[in-house]
Design a protein around this motif. Sequence first.
Motif, PDB file in Angstrom:
ATOM      1  N   UNK B 264     -37.625  12.819   2.688  1.00 61.73           N
ATOM      2  CA  UNK B 264     -37.069  13.417   4.063  1.00 61.73           C
ATOM      3  C   UNK B 264     -35.978  12.744   4.307  1.00 61.73           C
ATOM      4  N   UNK B 265     -35.856  11.403   4.439  1.00 61.98           N
ATOM      5  CA  UNK B 265     -34.872  10.627   4.760  1.00 61.98           C
ATOM      6  C   UNK B 265     -33.552  11.129   4.228  1.00 61.98           C
ATOM      7  N   UNK B 266     -33.652  11.199   2.731  1.00 58.60           N
ATOM      8  CA  UNK B 266     -32.501  11.447   2.034  1.00 58.60           C
ATOM      9  C   UNK B 266     -32.138  12.905   2.487  1.00 58.60           C
ATOM     10  N   UNK B 267     -33.193  13.923   2.382  1.00 65.30           N
ATOM     11  CA  UNK B 267     -32.980  15.471   2.647  1.00 65.30           C
ATOM     12  C   UNK B 267     -32.124  15.343   4.280  1.00 65.30           C
ATOM     13  N   UNK B 268     -32.549  14.730   5.171  1.00 65.82           N
ATOM     14  CA  UNK B 268     -32.023  14.876   6.403  1.00 65.82           C
ATOM     15  C   UNK B 268     -30.471  14.362   6.604  1.00 65.82           C
ATOM     16  N   UNK B 269     -30.447  13.182   5.774  1.00 66.70           N
ATOM     17  CA  UNK B 269     -28.978  12.641   5.669  1.00 66.70           C
ATOM     18  C   UNK B 269     -28.037  13.626   5.077  1.00 66.70           C
ATOM     19  N   UNK B 270     -28.453  14.241   3.832  1.00 61.18           N
ATOM     20  CA  UNK B 270     -27.598  15.123   2.937  1.00 61.18           C
ATOM     21  C   UNK B 270     -27.307  16.446   3.758  1.00 61.18           C
ATOM     22  N   UNK B 271     -28.271  16.783   4.720  1.00 63.79           N
ATOM     23  CA  UNK B 271     -28.007  18.155   5.475  1.00 63.79           C
ATOM     24  C   UNK B 271     -27.040  17.579   6.740  1.00 63.79           C
ATOM     25  N   UNK B 272     -27.221  16.347   7.369  1.00 67.53           N
ATOM     26  CA  UNK B 272     -26.246  16.177   8.208  1.00 67.53           C
ATOM     27  C   UNK B 272     -24.689  16.273   7.624  1.00 67.53           C
TER      28      UNK B 272
END
Lengths: 201, 325
Positions: B264-272
């Motif tokens: 989730x952490x990686x996904x949220x950062x990538x999406x941002x």
Amino acid sequence: MLRRASMLLARRPILAARARPFSTDLPAAPSADATFTEAWTKVIPNMDPPKTSLSFMQPRPPTPSSIPSKLTVNFVLPYASELATKEVDMVIVPATTGQMGVLPGHVATIAELKPGVLSVHKGSEVTKYFVSSGFVFIHANSFADIIAVEAVPLDRLDVNLVQKGLAEFTSKLSSATTDLEKAEAQIGIDVHSALNSALTG
Amino acid sequence: MAMAAIRREGRRFAPLISPRPITAVRSSPLYPTLEDEGPLGVRHISTQVVRNRMKSVKNIQKITKAMKMVAASKLRAIQTKTENSRGLWQPFTALLGDLPSADVNKNVVVTISSDKGLCGGINSTSVKISKGLHKLNSGPEKETKYVILGEKAKAQLVRDSKKDIELIITELQKNPLNYTQVSVLADEILKNVEYDALRIVFNKFQSVVSFVPTVSTVLSPEIVEKEAESGGKLGDLDSYEVEGGETKGEILQNLAEFQFSCTMFNAVLENACSEQGARMSAMDSSSRNAGDMLDRLTLTYNRTRQASITTELIEIISGASALEG
């Protein structure tokens, strides 16, 4: 239309010029991806299937027949990759069952970490980190993945703050009423006493 | 030179010279010019409307240029964080593999989107992929629920899948993204939603112009056990010894939760990152369009202005020649 063409043209040189290893596509798509892609195209034919994590990873080497001489370590934190595919002789990890030494050829293991000291031995130099918690995966091909939530080199720790924190959490435990508060205070005590022993021992 | 200019303009604007063709001019669809009366009943075609449009387009161009700069600086800040977090989910995929085609009964699709708009098409792509996954995993005894992060996906999914939405989380980026916040979020999701497989849909940031829709699958420990027993990709999971804890199941449970929070952490950062990059390119094309529009408007403005000058001159000159001759 022109913009899409220029984006396509721009994408090719970007792919070639990129030095980052994580974004390379695997040469042969693994079978799980193929079943997913097939199922997707059957149900939703007019959209490209989304990429999956596997296509963004470099494949790991298979288990060699003889024990390799070095252990390859990946030590990752949420904010950085401390060590990435670094070849070392040994690592000692603070597993919940105690300090565990990992050498090349170690049996494949999944272990949970408790707060403690992680030391990386390469030749004669030893680097020590204090890890808060996490997991370690040891694979059969002498690859070790250490994932920690927080890790600091030991020289960045302040003794006085550690003592203060320990006293604070001990008092919190004695004054705690609910189970949640007791659990939080206990966790604080565990971490701070581990910090203490890391600094003294 | 003035006479030559008048002749040129006169040829082009012959219809305007005829007496009072107000209706013809007023019915022009694009730029209805206003007529105002000058002294002696001389007609001037007003350039006010065109001038107003030019002012507003210029302001819009300034705003979009500024938004592009802001997005570029935010992108720079968050890009280093994203690249550092890319190592986080790799060990999990190396251990557990990635099984997007796992056949499970309770699917949960976690859609990550932005709160603010003006960022191109990335939110629509995420929503389309989520709906596709819903369709893919539909069948007897199977259900798919949505957990939505971000206002934009909420707006789109609430319209037709309202009953399938479990949890909606917005204002994620009010404070700078960090692991603690995301792990609390992951904890909330895991506590409130029953799941066999969690599929996180986000846009992976490959470069400033390229965002790839990606889905990361996290399986619950029971499904992991089942897949390990049935062989295939997870077959050699049993060969791993599990240290510590009372039972293997407990460790696998912790492992699944940790895997979810890391992915989730990686996904949220990538999406941002993708959001800022998409906003940069959207604002860039907006500024360019505004610039084009401004050029066209300037030409029209000049033409209108020159036409009114010509009309005035012609009237004066014909008036003067009428007096003489």
